[in-house]
Design an enzyme around this catalytic site. Sequence first.
Site, PDB file in Angstrom:
ATOM      1  N   VAL A 132       0.881  -1.192   0.005  1.00  0.00           N
ATOM      2  CA  VAL A 132      -0.111   0.025   0.065  1.00  0.00           C
ATOM      3  C   VAL A 132       0.954   1.271  -0.023  1.00  0.00           C
ATOM      4  O   VAL A 132       1.800   1.419   0.931  1.00  0.00           O
ATOM      5  CB  VAL A 132      -0.955  -0.021   1.287  1.00  0.00           C
ATOM      6  CG1 VAL A 132      -1.865   1.236   1.179  1.00  0.00           C
ATOM      7  CG2 VAL A 132      -1.745  -1.172   1.241  1.00  0.00           C
ATOM      8  N   LYS A 205      -5.804  -1.592  -2.415  1.00  0.00           N
ATOM      9  CA  LYS A 205      -4.920  -1.186  -1.310  1.00  0.00           C
ATOM     10  C   LYS A 205      -6.056  -0.550  -0.480  1.00  0.00           C
ATOM     11  O   LYS A 205      -5.820  -0.505   0.978  1.00  0.00           O
ATOM     12  CB  LYS A 205      -4.138   0.159  -1.780  1.00  0.00           C
ATOM     13  CG  LYS A 205      -3.346  -0.349  -2.701  1.00  0.00           C
ATOM     14  CD  LYS A 205      -2.409   1.006  -3.559  1.00  0.00           C
ATOM     15  CE  LYS A 205      -1.380   0.273  -4.514  1.00  0.00           C
ATOM     16  NZ  LYS A 205      -0.930   1.417  -5.540  1.00  0.00           N
TER      17      LYS A 205
HETATM   18  N1  HSE Z   1       0.346   1.152 -10.564  1.00  0.00           N
HETATM   19  C1  HSE Z   1       0.602   1.536  -9.153  1.00  0.00           C
HETATM   20  C2  HSE Z   1       0.308   3.097  -9.049  1.00  0.00           C
HETATM   21  C3  HSE Z   1       1.766   1.063  -8.645  1.00  0.00           C
HETATM   22  O1  HSE Z   1       0.458   3.513 -10.202  1.00  0.00           O
HETATM   23  O2  HSE Z   1       0.164   3.476  -7.978  1.00  0.00           O
HETATM   24  C4  HSE Z   1       2.085   1.107  -7.216  1.00  0.00           C
HETATM   25  O3  HSE Z   1       1.205   0.145  -6.575  1.00  0.00           O
END
Ligand code: HSE
Length: 438
Positions: A132, A205
Amino acid sequence: MNPVNVGLLGLGTVGGGTFNVLNRNAAEITRRAGRGIRITHAAAREFDAAGLPGIEAINVSDDAFAVVDNPDIDIIVELIGGYEPARELVLKAIANGKHVVTANKALIALHGNEIFSAAQDKGVMVAFEAAVAGGIPIIKALREGLSANKIHWLTGIINGTGNFILTEMRDKGRDFDDVLREAQALGYAEADPTFDVEGIDAAHKLTILASIAFGIPLQFDKVYTEGISRITREDVAYAEAFGYRIKHLGYTRRTDKGIEMRVHPTLIPERRLIANVDGVMNAVLVNADAVGATLYYGAGAGAEPTASAVVADIIDLVRTLTADPENRVPHLAFQPNAIADIPVIAMEEVETAYYLRMQVTDKPGVMASVASILGDAGISIEAILQKEPAPGAEQASIILLTHVVQERQMNTAIRQIEALDTIHGDIMRIRLEHLDCD
Ligand code: HSE
């Protein structure tokens, strides 16, 4: 004391960052952990050896199960991502009595209950700080730093790609697709970028944050999830005209009726610190009873910021290797037998304020009929803006902000307004939160 042996699954962006941070800061890390920590076995299909000085000294193959089954390994670090084979590998590592560190938010959000239960039975730990908000130690803050508090709500910009897109649309007037392509080229986006723009990554998350904040099981399937792909440059500009920013927020709140868990674009007052978190940066704002509001800000993705969280978890595990399982920090902050079955509230029950944008025929009485529907539904208008039609056009835009109302009432009112023959197309609805922390 002998060094602790670590097995690394994955040598991609985060795996490579973890390898390099552990090596570069080895002396400082040993001073903190009380023991040396060394990666002795790794699995990767392909990797860039030139970017990993010292990699030639360790055993690297493409067989992740060989690492998990290696009896000399104390801690497995899973940085492959995705659901499978990550789940199988983590469960195998646990069955083999090894502690696990993972950055895999999808794995924890969907399979965390099963994984933590297996770890509990086996007396090992599964650490997931990097899952997260990348390098921000938000799990540690919630689980330990705020453990005296009753948490009222928390909200976060927890997807860097989405925040980068909204920031570029606002600052440079760029189009959504154009910015997304750049985010992919810069390596911020998930393998499937719909996970970023449709809010799935943020929902993974948020699931984790809500469980730790409120001591509830992980329930990814109950998160209301809405992406940012419908947001236009005009919405960003109109929000600004009212003194708001549009952010893609994960939001979870404890109410008398249960827990809200939702991810959607949200107008927030531009004076809030979190409204000024731009680009790929992440931030989480927590409102708790004793401490009040606290804000956590930092890089939410990237090789070394994420490695910072992975390595901190490894150090934590090394420090607790000698502690009895019942004396360790619980996976979900609350003791396993104290996880509560608090209901998660359906989206129609949620109460929030709204931004509405509609295309209307530019003639007398239209505004009155819209106001009348809202008034009859008990929905109070806070602010209103009408943009005149473009030269030669017959339709104008009406943009309005409402006071707080239940989502069900708003859905009914929107259906009635859309049915008017002076309203054209769908109404754009964006939720609005003031984020007062009093
Ligand atoms: N793809 C995710 C973001 C990467 O852009 O935050 C990190 O979890």
